[in-house]
Design a protein around this motif. Sequence first.
Motif, PDB file in Angstrom:
ATOM      1  N   LYS A  10      -7.822 -59.107 -12.727  1.00  0.00           N
ATOM      2  CA  LYS A  10      -8.798 -58.037 -12.626  1.00  0.00           C
ATOM      3  C   LYS A  10      -8.317 -56.845 -13.448  1.00  0.00           C
ATOM      4  CE  LYS A  10     -11.298 -55.264  -9.272  1.00  0.00           C
ATOM      5  NZ  LYS A  10     -11.461 -54.940  -7.859  1.00  0.00           N
ATOM      6  N   VAL A  11      -9.170 -56.422 -14.396  1.00  0.00           N
ATOM      7  CA  VAL A  11      -8.807 -55.282 -15.221  1.00  0.00           C
ATOM      8  C   VAL A  11      -9.233 -54.012 -14.495  1.00  0.00           C
ATOM      9  CG1 VAL A  11      -9.160 -54.134 -17.417  1.00  0.00           C
ATOM     10  CG2 VAL A  11      -9.078 -56.627 -17.302  1.00  0.00           C
ATOM     11  N   ARG A  12      -8.307 -53.101 -14.360  1.00  0.00           N
ATOM     12  CA  ARG A  12      -8.600 -51.858 -13.657  1.00  0.00           C
ATOM     13  C   ARG A  12      -9.411 -50.954 -14.577  1.00  0.00           C
ATOM     14  NH1 ARG A  12      -6.346 -49.377  -9.299  1.00  0.00           N
ATOM     15  NH2 ARG A  12      -6.510 -47.116  -9.230  1.00  0.00           N
ATOM     16  N   ASN A  13     -10.566 -50.465 -14.070  1.00  0.00           N
ATOM     17  CA  ASN A  13     -11.413 -49.600 -14.876  1.00  0.00           C
ATOM     18  C   ASN A  13     -10.741 -48.247 -15.088  1.00  0.00           C
ATOM     19  OD1 ASN A  13     -13.578 -51.361 -15.272  1.00  0.00           O
ATOM     20  ND2 ASN A  13     -14.327 -50.940 -13.196  1.00  0.00           N
ATOM     21  N   MET A  14     -11.025 -47.709 -16.247  1.00  0.00           N
ATOM     22  CA  MET A  14     -10.431 -46.415 -16.592  1.00  0.00           C
ATOM     23  C   MET A  14     -11.134 -45.293 -15.827  1.00  0.00           C
ATOM     24  SD  MET A  14      -9.895 -44.866 -20.408  1.00  0.00           S
ATOM     25  CE  MET A  14      -8.813 -46.177 -20.931  1.00  0.00           C
ATOM     26  N   ASP A  15     -10.399 -44.276 -15.564  1.00  0.00           N
ATOM     27  CA  ASP A  15     -10.943 -43.114 -14.860  1.00  0.00           C
ATOM     28  C   ASP A  15     -11.967 -42.400 -15.759  1.00  0.00           C
ATOM     29  OD1 ASP A  15      -9.947 -39.845 -14.177  1.00  0.00           O
ATOM     30  OD2 ASP A  15     -10.975 -41.142 -12.732  1.00  0.00           O
ATOM     31  N   ASP A  16     -13.024 -41.836 -15.142  1.00  0.00           N
ATOM     32  CA  ASP A  16     -14.067 -41.141 -15.909  1.00  0.00           C
ATOM     33  C   ASP A  16     -13.477 -40.037 -16.784  1.00  0.00           C
ATOM     34  OD1 ASP A  16     -15.867 -42.763 -14.776  1.00  0.00           O
ATOM     35  OD2 ASP A  16     -16.863 -41.240 -13.525  1.00  0.00           O
ATOM     36  N   ASN A  17     -12.543 -39.322 -16.226  1.00  0.00           N
ATOM     37  CA  ASN A  17     -11.947 -38.209 -16.967  1.00  0.00           C
ATOM     38  C   ASN A  17     -11.278 -38.698 -18.257  1.00  0.00           C
ATOM     39  OD1 ASN A  17     -11.300 -35.535 -17.341  1.00  0.00           O
ATOM     40  ND2 ASN A  17      -9.372 -35.678 -16.200  1.00  0.00           N
ATOM     41  N   ARG A  18     -10.605 -39.829 -18.181  1.00  0.00           N
ATOM     42  CA  ARG A  18      -9.923 -40.366 -19.359  1.00  0.00           C
ATOM     43  C   ARG A  18     -10.945 -40.890 -20.374  1.00  0.00           C
ATOM     44  NH1 ARG A  18      -5.223 -44.386 -18.381  1.00  0.00           N
ATOM     45  NH2 ARG A  18      -5.142 -44.051 -20.628  1.00  0.00           N
ATOM     46  N   ILE A  19     -12.028 -41.460 -19.861  1.00  0.00           N
ATOM     47  CA  ILE A  19     -13.063 -41.942 -20.784  1.00  0.00           C
ATOM     48  C   ILE A  19     -13.665 -40.770 -21.561  1.00  0.00           C
ATOM     49  CG2 ILE A  19     -15.319 -43.068 -20.937  1.00  0.00           C
ATOM     50  CD1 ILE A  19     -14.547 -44.709 -18.499  1.00  0.00           C
ATOM     51  N   VAL A  20     -13.933 -39.686 -20.834  1.00  0.00           N
ATOM     52  CA  VAL A  20     -14.481 -38.497 -21.498  1.00  0.00           C
ATOM     53  C   VAL A  20     -13.484 -37.951 -22.512  1.00  0.00           C
ATOM     54  CG1 VAL A  20     -15.274 -36.117 -21.126  1.00  0.00           C
ATOM     55  CG2 VAL A  20     -16.000 -37.943 -19.567  1.00  0.00           C
ATOM     56  N   GLU A  21     -12.193 -38.016 -22.168  1.00  0.00           N
ATOM     57  CA  GLU A  21     -11.165 -37.590 -23.113  1.00  0.00           C
ATOM     58  C   GLU A  21     -11.233 -38.412 -24.399  1.00  0.00           C
ATOM     59  OE1 GLU A  21      -9.136 -35.169 -23.122  1.00  0.00           O
ATOM     60  OE2 GLU A  21      -9.405 -34.371 -21.104  1.00  0.00           O
ATOM     61  N   LEU A  22     -11.488 -39.700 -24.240  1.00  0.00           N
ATOM     62  CA  LEU A  22     -11.610 -40.566 -25.419  1.00  0.00           C
ATOM     63  C   LEU A  22     -12.817 -40.154 -26.273  1.00  0.00           C
ATOM     64  CD1 LEU A  22     -10.825 -44.090 -23.888  1.00  0.00           C
ATOM     65  CD2 LEU A  22      -9.366 -42.721 -25.388  1.00  0.00           C
ATOM     66  N   TYR A  23     -13.935 -39.840 -25.554  1.00  0.00           N
ATOM     67  CA  TYR A  23     -15.109 -39.354 -26.299  1.00  0.00           C
ATOM     68  C   TYR A  23     -14.757 -38.087 -27.076  1.00  0.00           C
ATOM     69  CZ  TYR A  23     -18.663 -42.486 -24.326  1.00  0.00           C
ATOM     70  OH  TYR A  23     -19.436 -43.575 -24.017  1.00  0.00           O
ATOM     71  N   LEU A  24     -14.084 -37.186 -26.380  1.00  0.00           N
ATOM     72  CA  LEU A  24     -13.749 -35.912 -27.014  1.00  0.00           C
ATOM     73  C   LEU A  24     -12.800 -36.124 -28.196  1.00  0.00           C
ATOM     74  CD1 LEU A  24     -13.264 -33.670 -23.836  1.00  0.00           C
ATOM     75  CD2 LEU A  24     -15.230 -33.741 -25.374  1.00  0.00           C
ATOM     76  N   ALA A  25     -11.949 -37.141 -28.086  1.00  0.00           N
ATOM     77  CA  ALA A  25     -11.027 -37.452 -29.178  1.00  0.00           C
ATOM     78  C   ALA A  25     -11.685 -38.307 -30.248  1.00  0.00           C
ATOM     79  CB  ALA A  25      -9.790 -38.162 -28.613  1.00  0.00           C
ATOM     80  N   ARG A  26     -12.970 -38.567 -30.059  1.00  0.00           N
ATOM     81  CA  ARG A  26     -13.738 -39.401 -30.988  1.00  0.00           C
ATOM     82  C   ARG A  26     -13.108 -40.789 -31.150  1.00  0.00           C
ATOM     83  NH1 ARG A  26     -17.774 -37.465 -29.850  1.00  0.00           N
ATOM     84  NH2 ARG A  26     -18.865 -38.397 -31.616  1.00  0.00           N
ATOM     85  N   ASP A  27     -12.637 -41.301 -30.048  1.00  0.00           N
ATOM     86  CA  ASP A  27     -12.061 -42.648 -30.033  1.00  0.00           C
ATOM     87  C   ASP A  27     -13.150 -43.634 -29.622  1.00  0.00           C
ATOM     88  OD1 ASP A  27     -10.663 -44.978 -29.705  1.00  0.00           O
ATOM     89  OD2 ASP A  27      -9.020 -44.055 -28.567  1.00  0.00           O
ATOM     90  N   GLU A  28     -13.381 -44.644 -30.461  1.00  0.00           N
ATOM     91  CA  GLU A  28     -14.455 -45.589 -30.155  1.00  0.00           C
ATOM     92  C   GLU A  28     -14.169 -46.449 -28.924  1.00  0.00           C
ATOM     93  OE1 GLU A  28     -15.335 -47.839 -33.605  1.00  0.00           O
ATOM     94  OE2 GLU A  28     -16.041 -46.122 -34.758  1.00  0.00           O
TER      95      GLU A  28
END
Lengths: 197, 268
Positions: A10-28
């Motif tokens: 089971k892959v643990r889903n990433m936290d929303d905050n970290r996902i938003v950080e990826l968006y902000l870092a323009r990481d696909e």
Amino acid sequence: MVKAFISGRKVRNMDDNRIVELYLARDEAAIAETRRKYGSKLRKISYALIRDHAYAEECEYEAYYEAWKLIPPNEPREYLFAFMARIVRHISIDRCRKNSKTAAALCELTEEMAQCLPSPGSAEDGAAEGELAASISVFLSACTKEKRGIFLRRYWFFDSVPQIAARYGITKSKVKTTLFRMRNDLKEFLRKEGYSI
Amino acid sequence: MRKNELLNAMEGIVPELITEAEREKPALKRILRTVVPAAACLCVALGIFAVVKLHTKSSENAAAQQAGEIQTMQEANAATNGSNSVDAQATDNIEDERSSVFEPIAGETDEAKDMKRVRTFITDYPRRGSTEHPLIPGGQYALSPTLRAAMNEYGALDEYGNEITYIVSVELYEGVCQLVPVTAGEHFPFPNVEEEAVRLCNEEGIIYEFSRYYDGENTTWSLRLDITAKQLESFPASPRYGYWLMLASEELDDYGRPIAHAVFEGDN
């Protein structure tokens, strides 16, 4: 997610905050993580209205694209799902309106909501629409959790009455009755708020 | 506002409400609200049932243990008090009589507790339902005619070929009844019995003891067999190998001694 279950881990889903950080870092990778965490739910919302898997998937991908454009400046760290769901919902409604074959469900919902409409012309600009949304939020916050859930499942997530009945473990007639009373209550509430019916 | 704009307006609802509506699983909660109390009630019911059952079982065990203790005490009292009077021990139940004679004394070791029965090889035939009572330790008894005749079958004659007059005394040794026939002859009065008993005891692993005591005038022979309850069950049940109760009747001989006889206790 499916692959993860098939492979036995089971892959643990990433936290929303970290996902938003990826968006902000323009990481696909942000899109992949969003899809892994909320993809099925977003497709479900779109499919509930469009009733077509291919169109629903297109709406989902379009929602990722919109999210990529909207973050930044938006930073939905605490409500990423609501943010994404709102996008996919909006896209689905637009697509539904453009396609007459898939407009049946939307018409049904529109007719139901017409019972509590303010008078024409009272909310012609975006600011008024925002005020209306705030008023609806106040109305829903005053309702019980179950009633609020039923209302939102029907008019926000576009669930059918049988689906809501199964989700809440109640009868379909109770769902219909609850929705009917809530529409009347909302109508009365909006009248008190100054919206002319 | 057009009709379809209301759906658009709902998009602006507070995100927390949307998240809450998505995450909650009311059906599961509803099921749990129903199932958990039902399961709790079921567990309580099962617990009460188990406690009641356990209590009933323990009560039965306690009652059985208490009954066993009372019986043992009665038997011990009967064995002790019986030495004062022979006639006072009259009873109609042979099973009770057997128990009162052969039950172990309280405080014995585990091995000694198993040694519950004494087996004598004095032959006679069963006579039930009489008023006989067990021989009292320390008492002196005369043998009944049938018992004496049975002894004579083994050649129990004196050196002059006359019938020997037997006197039987009984001793109680560590819960085992010891039958002591007393004779004037020099030889053990039951040679075949002795031989057979030794063979049988060796085969069965039974503790036996033969003894002879000569006081210058009379020779006293005794045969004591300690047979456990388990050995008794596997022991061949026959008039020859069965176990016998030495009982005293109310009849007296010419010298005023109660006449003793043997009652066979066995399956056949």
